[in-house]
Design a protein around this motif. Structure first.
Motif, PDB file in Angstrom:
ATOM      1  N   GLN A 188       3.552   0.308  15.120  1.00 23.68           N
ATOM      2  CA  GLN A 188       3.599   0.650  13.692  1.00 23.68           C
ATOM      3  C   GLN A 188       4.798   1.542  13.358  1.00 23.68           C
ATOM      4  O   GLN A 188       4.657   2.617  12.778  1.00 23.68           O
ATOM      5  N   ASN A 190       0.835  -1.191   0.000  1.00 22.41           N
ATOM      6  CA  ASN A 190       0.000   0.000   0.000  1.00 22.41           C
ATOM      7  C   ASN A 190       0.866   1.235   0.000  1.00 22.41           C
ATOM      8  O   ASN A 190       2.069   1.143   0.187  1.00 22.41           O
ATOM      9  N   TYR A 198       1.675   4.656   1.997  1.00 25.75           N
ATOM     10  CA  TYR A 198       1.516   5.153   3.366  1.00 25.75           C
ATOM     11  C   TYR A 198       2.207   6.503   3.526  1.00 25.75           C
ATOM     12  O   TYR A 198       3.181   6.800   2.833  1.00 25.75           O
ATOM     13  N   GLU A 203      -0.959   3.802   9.806  1.00 24.71           N
ATOM     14  CA  GLU A 203      -1.929   3.004   9.040  1.00 24.71           C
ATOM     15  C   GLU A 203      -1.376   1.653   8.583  1.00 24.71           C
ATOM     16  O   GLU A 203      -2.100   0.860   7.978  1.00 24.71           O
ATOM     17  N   THR A 213      -0.755  -1.915   8.775  1.00 26.81           N
ATOM     18  CA  THR A 213      -1.217  -3.071   9.563  1.00 26.81           C
ATOM     19  C   THR A 213      -0.773  -4.373   8.912  1.00 26.81           C
ATOM     20  O   THR A 213      -1.024  -5.446   9.441  1.00 26.81           O
TER      21      THR A 213
END
Ligand SMILES: Cc1cc2nc3c(=O)[nH]c(=O)nc-3n(C[C@H](O)[C@H](O)[C@H](O)COP(=O)(O)OP(=O)(O)OC[C@H]3O[C@@H](n4cnc5c(N)ncnc54)[C@H](O)[C@@H]3O)c2cc1C
Length: 268
Positions: A66, A2, A4, A27, A29
């Motif tokens: 994270q 993704n 980010y 974000e 995960t």
């Protein structure tokens, strides 16, 4: 994979030209496997120059907070830009990308030999941390040009014995990772699985040294790449055995960067 937005939490020098960036990516995960990398955008929001993102391996990942760690050697324009980032600034990254090291092929009681050359050490640090957590014994050889260019020695030492070797003998033994494998083997080093990351000549020398050894060794390759997603095919490499079932060109960004030693040709 993704896209980010990360915020720099910390930037610290490890040597005169190697620095560590710790980035909060709230974000994120997804699972991040050691050996995977991110494509980091260098251009500012208002510009597309430089157009190409820079591939950088994940040097550590804390999934509970994270936080991604990258360890980068300043070389050209992109890495110099990253070196100037300060806490609070944001970076845009794609990731995690590529096929990482097969951490789960090893089980408790297996013995891993990690072989790093220079800036090849960061992805192996994250690998060592995961293998150690899984009960795998880790022995590490860290090769550097000289004492002043060494880093991550104490960090690897948390997971098992570490041997350092330098080209000029200013730290550890004088030699290279291959001479150190020979020396340590004569003193009883025993391993079941090998992992290596470092400059191409180091990987080529390892391939020559370990040819016919029979134990699996995975290597992480670097190739210049544009998209990092398998679309542009800039980072192709040839399979070592053109008659194998998967005989087409392999993409370092997608099929790799981690390959079994002997799976692909180690060339420019
Ligand atoms: C999968 C992968 C993981 C990597 N992990 C790390 C890491 O953890 N730490 C680290 O310091 N470096 C790492 N590198 C190398 C890093 O990507 C290059 O040093 C960096 O892209 C150079 O960019 P620059 O703008 O500073 O240099 P420049 O030479 O100005 O870059 C010009 C162009 O060449 C490309 N390029 C230059 N050298 C390389 C290279 N060796 N590999 C791929 N593209 C290159 C750049 O992406 C850019 O498009 C990795 C490379 C790959 C392929």
């Amino acid at each position: 994979m993704n896209k980010y937005l990360g915020t720099i939490l910390n930037s610290a020098r490890l040597t005169s030209n190697v620095f560590k960036l710790v980035v909060s990516v709230p974000e994120l995960t997804e699972n991040v496997t050691p050996g995977q990398f991110c494509q980091i955008r260098i251009a500012t929001e208002l510009s597309h120059d430089p157009l190409l993102r820079r591939p950088i391996s994940v040097a550590d990942y804390d999934p509970t907070r994270q936080k991604l760690t990258f360890i980068i050697r300043e070389s050209g324009r992109g890495t110099k830009f990253l070196a100037r980032l300060v806490p609070g600034q944001q970076i845009d990254l794609f990731g995690p990308l590529g096929t990482g090291f097969p951490v789960h092929r090893l089980v408790k009681g297996d013995r891993a030999l990690l072989i790093a050359g220079g800036i090849g050490a960061p992805p192996l640090y994250y690998l060592a941390r995961q293998l150690h957590a899984n009960g795998v014994e880790c022995a590490t050889i860290l090769g550097f040009r000289s004492h002043s260019e060494s880093f991550l020695i104490d960090e690897f030492s948390q997971f098992g014995p570490v041997r350092v070797v330098t080209d000029d003998g200013t730290l550890g033994s004088c030699g290279n990772v291959c001479t150190e494998i020979t020396a340590w083997t004569s003193e009883g080093l025993d391993w079941t699985h090998g992992f290596a990351c470092g400059p191409l000549p180091m990987l080529q020398a390892l391939q020559a040294q370990l040819a016919g050894d029979g134990r699996p060794v995975w290597v992480s390759l670097e190739k210049r790449m544009a998209c990092g997603l398998g679309a542009c095919a800039a980072c192709t490499c040839r399979p070592a055995n053109p008659n194998s079932t998967a005989s087409g060109p392999r993409l370092v960004c997608k099929d790799g960067p981690v390959f079994l030693l002997g799976e692909v040709e180690l060339g420019e």
